[in-house]
Enzyme design. Structure first.
Site, short mmCIF file in Angstrom:
data_model
loop_
_atom_site.label_atom_id
_atom_site.label_comp_id
_atom_site.label_asym_id
_atom_site.label_seq_id
_atom_site.Cartn_x
_atom_site.Cartn_y
_atom_site.Cartn_z
N LYS A 117 -10.01 5.25 6.87
CA LYS A 117 -9.47 6.45 7.88
C LYS A 117 -10.09 7.00 8.71
O LYS A 117 -9.71 7.02 9.92
CB LYS A 117 -8.63 7.73 6.99
CG LYS A 117 -7.77 7.44 5.72
CD LYS A 117 -6.64 8.14 5.97
CE LYS A 117 -5.36 7.51 5.25
NZ LYS A 117 -4.51 8.06 4.70
N LYS A 199 -2.59 -3.25 2.49
CA LYS A 199 -1.55 -2.46 1.58
C LYS A 199 -0.37 -2.26 2.38
O LYS A 199 -0.58 -1.97 3.53
CB LYS A 199 -2.50 -1.33 1.24
CG LYS A 199 -1.62 -0.46 0.05
CD LYS A 199 -2.47 0.76 -0.11
CE LYS A 199 -2.05 1.62 1.21
NZ LYS A 199 -2.34 3.42 0.73
N LYS A 202 3.16 3.22 4.90
CA LYS A 202 4.02 4.16 5.90
C LYS A 202 3.03 4.10 6.87
O LYS A 202 4.08 4.59 8.07
CB LYS A 202 4.47 5.29 5.34
CG LYS A 202 3.55 6.51 4.68
CD LYS A 202 4.14 7.43 3.60
CE LYS A 202 2.94 8.00 3.26
NZ LYS A 202 3.43 8.49 1.83
P1 TYM Z 1 -0.20 8.60 -0.97
O1 TYM Z 1 0.73 9.64 -0.56
O2 TYM Z 1 -0.86 7.72 -0.06
O3 TYM Z 1 0.59 7.46 -1.91
C1 TYM Z 1 1.25 7.92 -2.95
C2 TYM Z 1 1.33 7.19 -4.37
O4 TYM Z 1 1.91 5.88 -4.00
C3 TYM Z 1 0.93 5.02 -4.17
N1 TYM Z 1 1.15 3.94 -3.17
C4 TYM Z 1 1.06 2.65 -3.53
N2 TYM Z 1 1.04 1.96 -4.78
C5 TYM Z 1 1.07 0.46 -4.59
N3 TYM Z 1 1.15 -0.22 -3.60
C6 TYM Z 1 1.30 0.58 -2.42
N4 TYM Z 1 1.25 -0.34 -1.12
C7 TYM Z 1 1.09 1.99 -2.28
N5 TYM Z 1 1.03 2.73 -1.31
C8 TYM Z 1 0.88 4.25 -2.00
C9 TYM Z 1 -0.63 5.72 -4.04
O5 TYM Z 1 -1.51 4.92 -4.90
C10 TYM Z 1 -0.18 6.92 -4.81
O6 TYM Z 1 -0.25 6.99 -6.12
N6 TYM Z 1 -3.99 11.58 -2.35
C11 TYM Z 1 -2.95 11.18 -2.69
C12 TYM Z 1 -1.79 12.10 -2.91
C13 TYM Z 1 -2.24 13.03 -3.90
C14 TYM Z 1 -2.19 13.08 -5.33
C15 TYM Z 1 -2.90 14.21 -5.64
C16 TYM Z 1 -1.84 11.96 -6.30
C17 TYM Z 1 -2.51 14.27 -3.37
N7 TYM Z 1 -3.07 15.05 -4.63
C18 TYM Z 1 -2.88 14.55 -6.83
C19 TYM Z 1 -2.20 12.37 -7.27
C20 TYM Z 1 -2.64 13.66 -7.69
C21 TYM Z 1 -2.24 10.10 -1.62
O7 TYM Z 1 -2.61 10.21 -0.33
O8 TYM Z 1 -1.25 9.27 -2.11
#
Ligand code: TYM
Length: 340
Positions: A117, A199, A202
């Site tokens: 990032k 990957k 969004k």
């Molecule tokens: P975030 O918002 O980027 O993504 C949310 C969840 O979706 C999964 N994900 C994917 N899995 C498979 N293929 C993809 N292309 C893909 N894109 C996203 C991510 O692995 C995630 O599980 N830091 C975290 C959010 C968060 C969180 C937490 C998660 C904040 N606090 C506490 C668990 C527990 C994040 O940025 O996910």
């Protein structure tokens, strides 16, 4: 109503930086659903995590509400789990500060997501981007979480959460539950349809490579028809050499429940055209009932407000108990509670 007795605790969340994608659905939400009867499940809309990148405020609010509607439409029944918005429970920020004092600069510097990032946002490498995993650790540890279902890219953040909790417990005695991550065998890393070595995301993806949960069936079919494959015409799972085809096979496998051998046999000698159509149709079948339900829910803002208000109350009650314990352990004087 939820039966919470003796159940282990599950926590997960998604950032409302944009519309939910097929990646976040297959990597996360679809798996969350399978656990909600067996775990006391808590799902968060992690809006505080979203502002590490510049967000339009109106869009952030819209995304957060839309995300709640999609959580429910995906089967996260508010009668069976807690659904809430992170910024409504101040304990997240409080525990994040505290845990930051037990997290090392070096370990945060090693986080892959921070490196990625900061390369992408070179003009805005803010402290929040750096300490992001500490806030995520606070999210998880506040609720005595046992299980954190996430996609592959978040596994490293659950690991650092375990390290921070273990370090804190080592200093003050047993305080936090050490959580485990759950990463699905198939679907943990859905790749972009147009650039299959990246990957599906969004924020990073060109629109053509990313399926949004709000996409119409026409949009979905168009994107799958244009999905990048390769020139050898064989539907075979080989993520090293056949990234595009393997990604489509993973999506089709999760959407239909078929294993990779069955899929290879089904399309043997048929070429990629019919394969791509079948994958697109399976995704339309999976997503269109969710989209319709979410659109219905979005018409009823009062209902959505009642869900996130009650969710915040329940989350707050659990989180406050953890904060009281943590503050006592580190040596803060307890604030007198006034009755009435
Ligand atoms: P975030 O918002 O980027 O993504 C949310 C969840 O979706 C999964 N994900 C994917 N899995 C498979 N293929 C993809 N292309 C893909 N894109 C996203 C991510 O692995 C995630 O599980 N830091 C975290 C959010 C968060 C969180 C937490 C998660 C904040 N606090 C506490 C668990 C527990 C994040 O940025 O996910």
């Amino acid at each position: 109503m939820e039966n919470v007795q003796n159940k282990k605790i599950l926590f997960s969340g998604i950032k409302p930086t944009g519309t939910l994608t097929l990646g976040s659905y297959l990597g996360a939400i679809k798996n969350w659903k399978q656990f909600i009867d067996d775990y006391r499940s808590i799902f968060c809309i992690v809006d505080m995590h979203s502002i590490t990148v510049r967000m339009d405020p109106a869009e952030l609010r819209r995304n957060a509400l839309q995300q709640l509607a999609y959580y429910i439409a995906c089967g996260l029944d508010p009668e069976k789990c807690i659904l809430f918005i992170q910024s409504h429970v101040p304990a997240h920020a409080e525990l994040s500060w505290t845990l930051g004092c037990y997290t090392m600069f070096g370990e945060l510097s090693r986080m892959t997501q921070f490196k990625d990032k900061s390369a992408k946002n070179a003009d805005n490498i803010n402290a929040g981007l750096f300490t992001y995993p500490v806030l995520m650790a606070a999210d998880i540890l506040l609720y005595k979480t046992d299980l954190v279902p996430v996609g592959e890219d978040q596994k490293q953040h659950v690991e650092i959460c375990r390290d921070i909790a273990t370090r804190f417990n080592g200093v003050y005695g047993d305080t936090f539950t050490i959580p485990e991550s759950f990463v699905p065998k198939v679907g943990a890393r859905i790749m972009s349809l147009s650039e299959p070595d990246k990957k599906m995301s969004k924020t990073d993806d060109s629109n053509a490579g990313c399926i949004l949960l709000t996409d119409s069936n026409d949009d979905i079919m168009r994107k799958f028809k244009r999905a990048v494959t390769d020139s050898d015409m064989e539907v075979r799972f080989d993520p090293q050499n056949k990234k595009g085809v393997s990604n489509l096979m993973s999506i089709y496998s999760v959407a239909t429940g078929k294993d990779f051998d069955t899929i290879s046999n089904e399309f043997s000698g048929k070429g990629y055209g019919s394969f791509k159509l079948a994958v697109g149709e399976s995704v339309c079948d999976m997503l269109s009932p969710i989209r319709e339900k979410a659109n219905e829910l979005l018409k009823n803002k009062d209902y959505l407000e009642s869900v996130y208000s009650l969710g915040a109350e329940k989350a707050e009650a659990i989180a406050r108990r953890t904060m009281d314990k943590v503050y006592r352990k580190v040596g803060f004087i307890a604030k007198p509670r006034r009755n009435g």
